[in-house]
Design a protein around this motif. Structure first.
Motif, PDB file in Angstrom:
ATOM      1  N   ASN A  79      20.450   7.805  52.058  1.00 55.76           N
ATOM      2  CA  ASN A  79      21.395   7.018  52.852  1.00 55.76           C
ATOM      3  C   ASN A  79      22.164   5.993  52.021  1.00 55.76           C
ATOM      4  OD1 ASN A  79      20.621   8.327  55.245  1.00 55.76           O
ATOM      5  ND2 ASN A  79      18.840   6.993  55.432  1.00 55.76           N
ATOM      6  N   MET A  80      22.178   6.165  50.718  1.00 54.75           N
ATOM      7  CA  MET A  80      22.880   5.228  49.842  1.00 54.75           C
ATOM      8  C   MET A  80      24.288   5.720  49.542  1.00 54.75           C
ATOM      9  SD  MET A  80      20.139   4.237  46.914  1.00 54.75           S
ATOM     10  CE  MET A  80      18.562   3.508  47.271  1.00 54.75           C
ATOM     11  N   SER A  81      25.137   4.760  49.180  1.00 53.82           N
ATOM     12  CA  SER A  81      26.476   5.126  48.712  1.00 53.82           C
ATOM     13  C   SER A  81      26.336   5.759  47.335  1.00 53.82           C
ATOM     14  CB  SER A  81      27.351   3.872  48.619  1.00 53.82           C
ATOM     15  OG  SER A  81      26.926   3.059  47.542  1.00 53.82           O
ATOM     16  N   PRO A  82      27.343   6.483  46.871  1.00 55.51           N
ATOM     17  CA  PRO A  82      27.251   7.103  45.544  1.00 55.51           C
ATOM     18  C   PRO A  82      26.973   6.084  44.430  1.00 55.51           C
ATOM     19  CG  PRO A  82      29.074   8.052  46.741  1.00 55.51           C
ATOM     20  CD  PRO A  82      28.543   6.927  47.578  1.00 55.51           C
ATOM     21  N   ASP A  83      27.578   4.898  44.531  1.00 59.68           N
ATOM     22  CA  ASP A  83      27.356   3.880  43.508  1.00 59.68           C
ATOM     23  C   ASP A  83      25.923   3.355  43.545  1.00 59.68           C
ATOM     24  OD1 ASP A  83      28.385   2.291  41.352  1.00 59.68           O
ATOM     25  OD2 ASP A  83      28.291   0.554  42.715  1.00 59.68           O
ATOM     26  N   GLU A  84      25.400   3.130  44.742  1.00 59.66           N
ATOM     27  CA  GLU A  84      24.010   2.679  44.878  1.00 59.66           C
ATOM     28  C   GLU A  84      23.046   3.751  44.377  1.00 59.66           C
ATOM     29  OE1 GLU A  84      24.090  -0.190  48.820  1.00 59.66           O
ATOM     30  OE2 GLU A  84      24.084   1.986  49.080  1.00 59.66           O
ATOM     31  N   ALA A  85      23.327   5.005  44.709  1.00 61.43           N
ATOM     32  CA  ALA A  85      22.470   6.108  44.267  1.00 61.43           C
ATOM     33  C   ALA A  85      22.475   6.218  42.746  1.00 61.43           C
ATOM     34  CB  ALA A  85      22.931   7.418  44.896  1.00 61.43           C
ATOM     35  N   ARG A  86      23.633   6.049  42.141  1.00 62.23           N
ATOM     36  CA  ARG A  86      23.748   6.092  40.682  1.00 62.23           C
ATOM     37  C   ARG A  86      22.913   4.984  40.050  1.00 62.23           C
ATOM     38  NH1 ARG A  86      26.923   3.160  37.884  1.00 62.23           N
ATOM     39  NH2 ARG A  86      27.375   3.625  35.745  1.00 62.23           N
ATOM     40  N   LYS A  87      23.021   3.777  40.593  1.00 63.21           N
ATOM     41  CA  LYS A  87      22.252   2.649  40.068  1.00 63.21           C
ATOM     42  C   LYS A  87      20.749   2.883  40.236  1.00 63.21           C
ATOM     43  CE  LYS A  87      25.805  -0.838  40.524  1.00 63.21           C
ATOM     44  NZ  LYS A  87      26.257  -2.057  41.181  1.00 63.21           N
ATOM     45  N   PHE A  88      20.360   3.448  41.372  1.00 67.01           N
ATOM     46  CA  PHE A  88      18.941   3.744  41.611  1.00 67.01           C
ATOM     47  C   PHE A  88      18.427   4.748  40.578  1.00 67.01           C
ATOM     48  CE2 PHE A  88      15.513   6.264  43.367  1.00 67.01           C
ATOM     49  CZ  PHE A  88      14.643   5.292  43.854  1.00 67.01           C
ATOM     50  N   ALA A  89      19.202   5.819  40.356  1.00 72.48           N
ATOM     51  CA  ALA A  89      18.781   6.855  39.405  1.00 72.48           C
ATOM     52  C   ALA A  89      18.702   6.297  37.988  1.00 72.48           C
ATOM     53  CB  ALA A  89      19.745   8.041  39.458  1.00 72.48           C
ATOM     54  N   LEU A  90      19.674   5.502  37.605  1.00 74.10           N
ATOM     55  CA  LEU A  90      19.641   4.901  36.273  1.00 74.10           C
ATOM     56  C   LEU A  90      18.427   3.998  36.118  1.00 74.10           C
ATOM     57  CD1 LEU A  90      23.402   4.024  35.705  1.00 74.10           C
ATOM     58  CD2 LEU A  90      22.057   5.720  34.466  1.00 74.10           C
ATOM     59  N   SER A  91      18.137   3.225  37.146  1.00 69.15           N
ATOM     60  CA  SER A  91      16.977   2.334  37.124  1.00 69.15           C
ATOM     61  C   SER A  91      15.685   3.141  37.062  1.00 69.15           C
ATOM     62  CB  SER A  91      16.990   1.438  38.353  1.00 69.15           C
ATOM     63  OG  SER A  91      15.826   0.678  38.429  1.00 69.15           O
ATOM     64  N   TYR A  92      15.629   4.243  37.811  1.00 69.68           N
ATOM     65  CA  TYR A  92      14.445   5.096  37.828  1.00 69.68           C
ATOM     66  C   TYR A  92      14.117   5.609  36.428  1.00 69.68           C
ATOM     67  CZ  TYR A  92      11.422   9.075  38.871  1.00 69.68           C
ATOM     68  OH  TYR A  92      10.381   9.963  38.884  1.00 69.68           O
ATOM     69  N   TYR A  93      15.146   5.984  35.683  1.00 70.00           N
ATOM     70  CA  TYR A  93      14.941   6.505  34.338  1.00 70.00           C
ATOM     71  C   TYR A  93      14.872   5.405  33.271  1.00 70.00           C
ATOM     72  CZ  TYR A  93      15.514  11.235  36.045  1.00 70.00           C
ATOM     73  OH  TYR A  93      15.338  12.410  36.701  1.00 70.00           O
ATOM     74  N   GLY A  94      14.977   4.147  33.714  1.00 73.26           N
ATOM     75  CA  GLY A  94      14.842   3.036  32.782  1.00 73.26           C
ATOM     76  C   GLY A  94      16.109   2.681  32.033  1.00 73.26           C
ATOM     77  N   TRP A  95      17.250   3.124  32.527  1.00 73.84           N
ATOM     78  CA  TRP A  95      18.525   2.795  31.902  1.00 73.84           C
ATOM     79  C   TRP A  95      19.178   1.684  32.704  1.00 73.84           C
ATOM     80  CZ3 TRP A  95      19.702   8.599  32.357  1.00 73.84           C
ATOM     81  CH2 TRP A  95      18.986   9.293  31.386  1.00 73.84           C
ATOM     82  N   ASP A  96      19.445   0.584  32.066  1.00 76.44           N
ATOM     83  CA  ASP A  96      20.047  -0.546  32.758  1.00 76.44           C
ATOM     84  C   ASP A  96      21.549  -0.331  32.866  1.00 76.44           C
ATOM     85  OD1 ASP A  96      20.362  -2.895  34.036  1.00 76.44           O
ATOM     86  OD2 ASP A  96      19.856  -4.163  32.329  1.00 76.44           O
ATOM     87  N   ASP A  97      22.076  -0.621  34.021  1.00 76.05           N
ATOM     88  CA  ASP A  97      23.503  -0.444  34.271  1.00 76.05           C
ATOM     89  C   ASP A  97      24.164  -1.804  34.469  1.00 76.05           C
ATOM     90  OD1 ASP A  97      25.810   1.065  34.639  1.00 76.05           O
ATOM     91  OD2 ASP A  97      25.592   1.048  36.810  1.00 76.05           O
TER      92      ASP A  97
END
Length: 129
Positions: A79-97
């Protein structure tokens, strides 16, 4: 096992042996078993993945590990926006955005200070990546 495309007999035998051994030794849900089975039926090894991911030692990440990561991200970003989903995925993999970090200067070997934004603009123009 009925494969979804033509494969030589040796390849089919190898893939089936890998699949049977992997299923026997790897705990997984029924949904994961179906996903792994379909992956193998498409002519892939259980020890390769759709994203081309590799461990540091040059060993491919098994399909199931990538599948589990993708499912986890898919469930949590439904239920996230594309930008929120991108930030979540980057955070999940340990990449800071964090955009604040993009503007920090980077000293290089020659002593010059390079800006990350400037470097990214130059890299975007390269014909290879």
């Amino acid at each position: 096992m009925r494969f979804n495309r033509y494969l030589p007999e040796e390849t089919r035998t190898l893939l089936e042996e890998q699949y049977k051994d992997y299923i026997k030794n790897t705990p997984m849900t029924k949904k994961e078993q179906r996903a792994v089975r379909e992956w193998v039926k498409d002519g892939h090894s259980v020890y390769e993945n759709s994203s081309g991911g590799w461990y540091d030692g040059g060993v491919p990440i098994p399909f199931l590990e990538v599948y589990r990561d993708e499912e986890y991200i898919r469930i949590h970003t439904k239920n996230m926006s594309p930008d929120e989903a991108r930030k979540f995925a980057l955070s999940y993999y340990g990449w800071d955005d964090d955009p604040a970090q993009d503007s920090e200067p980077i000293p290089n070997e020659s002593g010059y200070i390079l800006d990350k934004q400037f470097i990214s603009e130059i890299e975007a123009e390269l014909p290879f990546r």
